[in-house]
Design an enzyme around this catalytic site. Structure first.
Site, PDB file in Angstrom:
ATOM      1  N   TYR A 128     -10.239  -6.060  12.418  1.00  0.00           N
ATOM      2  CA  TYR A 128      -9.485  -5.675  11.228  1.00  0.00           C
ATOM      3  C   TYR A 128      -9.456  -6.817  10.218  1.00  0.00           C
ATOM      4  CZ  TYR A 128      -5.749  -4.212   8.112  1.00  0.00           C
ATOM      5  OH  TYR A 128      -5.048  -3.862   7.001  1.00  0.00           O
ATOM      6  N   ASN A 156     -15.615  26.481 -24.805  1.00  0.00           N
ATOM      7  CA  ASN A 156     -16.339  25.459 -24.055  1.00  0.00           C
ATOM      8  C   ASN A 156     -16.127  25.613 -22.544  1.00  0.00           C
ATOM      9  OD1 ASN A 156     -17.207  24.257 -26.475  1.00  0.00           O
ATOM     10  ND2 ASN A 156     -15.279  23.121 -26.638  1.00  0.00           N
ATOM     11  N   GLN A 201      -7.366  -2.140   3.989  1.00  0.00           N
ATOM     12  CA  GLN A 201      -6.271  -1.368   3.390  1.00  0.00           C
ATOM     13  C   GLN A 201      -6.777  -0.581   2.167  1.00  0.00           C
ATOM     14  OE1 GLN A 201      -2.116  -2.785   3.386  1.00  0.00           O
ATOM     15  NE2 GLN A 201      -2.394  -3.058   1.199  1.00  0.00           N
ATOM     16  N   GLU A 203     -17.716  21.596 -16.657  1.00  0.00           N
ATOM     17  CA  GLU A 203     -18.107  20.241 -17.077  1.00  0.00           C
ATOM     18  C   GLU A 203     -17.303  19.190 -16.318  1.00  0.00           C
ATOM     19  OE1 GLU A 203     -18.892  19.990 -21.615  1.00  0.00           O
ATOM     20  OE2 GLU A 203     -17.533  21.660 -21.304  1.00  0.00           O
ATOM     21  N   THR A 208     -38.334  26.610 -12.758  1.00  0.00           N
ATOM     22  CA  THR A 208     -38.693  25.283 -12.260  1.00  0.00           C
ATOM     23  C   THR A 208     -38.961  24.462 -13.506  1.00  0.00           C
ATOM     24  OG1 THR A 208     -41.073  25.675 -12.198  1.00  0.00           O
ATOM     25  CG2 THR A 208     -39.848  26.285 -10.211  1.00  0.00           C
ATOM     26  N   SER A 233     -11.977  24.440 -29.355  1.00  0.00           N
ATOM     27  CA  SER A 233     -12.150  23.174 -30.077  1.00  0.00           C
ATOM     28  C   SER A 233     -10.989  23.002 -31.042  1.00  0.00           C
ATOM     29  CB  SER A 233     -13.473  23.210 -30.852  1.00  0.00           C
ATOM     30  OG  SER A 233     -13.420  22.333 -31.953  1.00  0.00           O
ATOM     31  N   LYS A 251      -8.090   3.582   1.809  1.00  0.00           N
ATOM     32  CA  LYS A 251      -7.405   4.864   1.639  1.00  0.00           C
ATOM     33  C   LYS A 251      -7.533   5.502   0.251  1.00  0.00           C
ATOM     34  CE  LYS A 251      -4.268   2.851   4.189  1.00  0.00           C
ATOM     35  NZ  LYS A 251      -5.256   2.118   5.031  1.00  0.00           N
ATOM     36  N   SER A 310       0.833  -1.210   0.000  1.00  0.00           N
ATOM     37  CA  SER A 310       0.000   0.000   0.000  1.00  0.00           C
ATOM     38  C   SER A 310       0.863   1.254   0.000  1.00  0.00           C
ATOM     39  CB  SER A 310      -0.933   0.020   1.217  1.00  0.00           C
ATOM     40  OG  SER A 310      -0.193  -0.058   2.417  1.00  0.00           O
TER      41      SER A 310
HETATM   42  N1  ARG Z   1      -1.330  -1.102   5.524  1.00  0.00           N
HETATM   43  C1  ARG Z   1      -2.294  -1.633   6.448  1.00  0.00           C
HETATM   44  C2  ARG Z   1      -3.649  -0.951   6.183  1.00  0.00           C
HETATM   45  O1  ARG Z   1      -3.640   0.139   5.716  1.00  0.00           O
HETATM   46  C3  ARG Z   1      -1.887  -1.383   7.848  1.00  0.00           C
HETATM   47  C4  ARG Z   1      -2.543  -2.298   8.830  1.00  0.00           C
HETATM   48  C5  ARG Z   1      -2.005  -3.668   8.633  1.00  0.00           C
HETATM   49  N2  ARG Z   1      -2.528  -4.573   9.606  1.00  0.00           N
HETATM   50  C6  ARG Z   1      -2.462  -5.909   9.498  1.00  0.00           C
HETATM   51  N3  ARG Z   1      -2.999  -6.616  10.422  1.00  0.00           N
HETATM   52  N4  ARG Z   1      -1.898  -6.477   8.451  1.00  0.00           N
HETATM   53  O2  ARG Z   1      -4.686  -1.502   6.457  1.00  0.00           O
END
Ligand code: ARG
Length: 467
Positions: free
Chosen positions: A327, A295, A332, A300, A159, A287, A335, A28
């Site tokens: 969890y 435009n 992950q 847009e 309207t 254009s 984000k 990530s």
């Molecule tokens: N990169 C992970 C996330 O954003 C961090 C948490 C990882 N936790 C785990 N138990 N592998 O979720």
């Protein structure tokens, strides 16, 4: 194909490293590296707390904090070598720190990446809400300025996209200010909800070590108005809850819908058919084929991007809904959508704030559009009501006059009084006064109405609120 090299942080029980494809699907760091300043902030506070309770020495704390500062400097200078094999921002920073600071091996004491990432994200949400709030305030200021500049300009309000009743362009613009003010409230609520510290929740069940959760919360600014620390109250909730992500994405989506409707209005208004405004060259494009085209691309694109914001919200809701506590690695994926919602919403707001000062209202076109006396047919109904005619009957009477005006191909206010008076006794010689646009607007003088006094008061209100 598995790698010989085992994972440095959790590899103890494994006989071989993760496959290349496992690394690819698992990393990530390509998107969470933007959390580095918040991760460093969290780790500095964690080290301070560990020293405070005597788990590490003051020297170890200082070495860890100095090392973290150096790493952040390198990251910000673009000199840090991110390694996808180390999965995420947390392990990249911890591994780099361990290479120069032996005491860093103690930093993760009583902490899991689960409460660590929850903390990083709460710090990030506080930052993101403040940024968007500033951008929203700039949009509001630009809208109020434009409302001020167009106070004399009257347009038809619509309207069903059919001309309905005359309104000052300023009143129309100020409608969006009301929406953006509510968007600010929504973001403030997200910011308040983010302001609770999850550190100390560990992986799911806290720790047996004598940590001080309130100390670390204070270090990180998770405090209420009195400076009292705010800490999460259930370790399992703290590491698996993603309400904040959803609330943030939702606040962005609603703001996006408002931005999209505003964009649509400007797109319509700048068309040849409406011609109410001219957009600044700097926020329009030409254009490649038709030399005459100008435009409204910025608006847009804002309209298009608002769909992305809705998609991000949908993604988060769908991802979380079937997850068992606590969890799961699925999380992950939480984000990219919130980072995207933040980046896009900020860009959309900043574009609008920068474009509005260059918008010019075309007074003649607006005046022509609002000239049809039929737009004041409702005011003629009110005239009859004032003479004691029941509303439903008055509505019918004026409807008959509109029909007559269409049959005779004569504007409503130009119908001969001889014909008009035949339709209802209550229609006196003064009936045409209902079509005086200036009087019609001035009469709308109660809170929330488009009379010039009300519009001026609302402009003054917003200026006073936000400087
Ligand atoms: N990169 C992970 C996330 O954003 C961090 C948490 C990882 N936790 C785990 N138990 N592998 O979720």
């Amino acid at each position: 194909m598995a790698n010989k090299k085992k994972q440095a942080t959790w590899g103890g029980r494994f006989s071989e490293g993760p496959a290349d494809l496992m690394l690819r699907i698992g990393e990530s760091v390509s998107f969470d590296q933007r959390l580095a300043p918040f991760d460093v902030q969290g780790s500095r506070a964690q080290a301070a707390m560990l020293a405070h309770v005597g788990i590490i020495s003051a020297e170890e704390r200082d070495a860890i904090q100095t090392g973290l500062d150096h790493i952040l400097e390198k990251i910000e200078a673009g000199d840090f070598a991110w390694d996808p094999a180390l999965e995420d921002v947390h392990m990249n920073i911890e591994q780099a720190l361990t290479q120069t600071v032996p005491a860093a091996a103690k930093l993760h004491t009583a902490r899991s990446r689960n409460d660590q990432v929850a903390t990083d994200m709460r710090l990030w949400f506080k930052f993101a809400c403040a940024e968007l709030d500033a951008s929203l305030a700039a949009v509001v200021a630009a809208l109020v300025d434009l409302a001020e500049r167009t106070r004399e300009v009257t347009i038809p309000g619509y309207t069903h996209l059919q001309r309905a009743q005359p309104v000052p362009m300023a009143h129309h613009l100020l409608a969006y200010v009301e929406m953006f003010a509510r968007d600010r409230d929504r973001l403030a609520a997200v910011e308040r909800a983010a302001n609770v510290c999850p550190l100390g929740s560990g992986a799911i069940a806290g720790t047996t070590l004598p940590i001080d959760r309130e100390f670390v919360a204070k270090e990180l600014g998770f405090v209420d108005a009195e400076g009292q620390p705010r800490v999460t109250q259930n370790s399992m909730d703290a590491v698996s809850d993603r309400d904040l992500f959803i609330d943030f994405a939702s606040a962005c989506s609603v703001a996006g819908v408002h931005l999209s409707r505003l964009s649509e209005d400007f797109i319509l208004w700048s068309s040849a058919e409406f011609g109410f405004v001219t957009l600044p060259d700097a926020f329009t494009t030409g254009s490649s084929l038709m030399p005459q085209k100008k435009n409204p691309d910025a608006f847009e694109l804002i309209r298009g991007k608002s769909a992305r914001l809705t998609g991000n919200l949908q993604m988060l809701l769908t991802m979380v809904k079937g997850l068992p506590l606590t969890y799961n690695r699925d999380l992950q994926e939480d984000k990219p959508p919130v980072f995207d919602s933040f980046d896009q919403t900020k860009l959309m707001l900043d574009c609008v704030a920068a474009c509005l000062p260059g918008v010019v209202a075309n007074k003649e076109r607006c005046a022509a559009a609002v000239a049809d006396p039929a737009l004041l047919a409702t005011d003629l109904v009110d005239y009859l009501v004032r003479k004691g005619v029941p509303f439903r009957e008055a509505h019918h009477v004026v409807g008959a006059l509109v029909g007559l005006s269409e049959r005779l191909e004569t504007p409503l206010d130009a119908l001969p009084f001889a014909e008009v008076s035949k339709i209802h006794d209550a229609l006196g010689e003064d009936w045409v006064e209902a079509f005086d646009l200036e009087k019609a607007l001035a009469a709308r003088d109660q809170p929330g109405m488009p009379g010039p006094g009300q519009v001026a008061a609302r402009i003054a209100f917003w200026r006073e609120q936000w400087g």
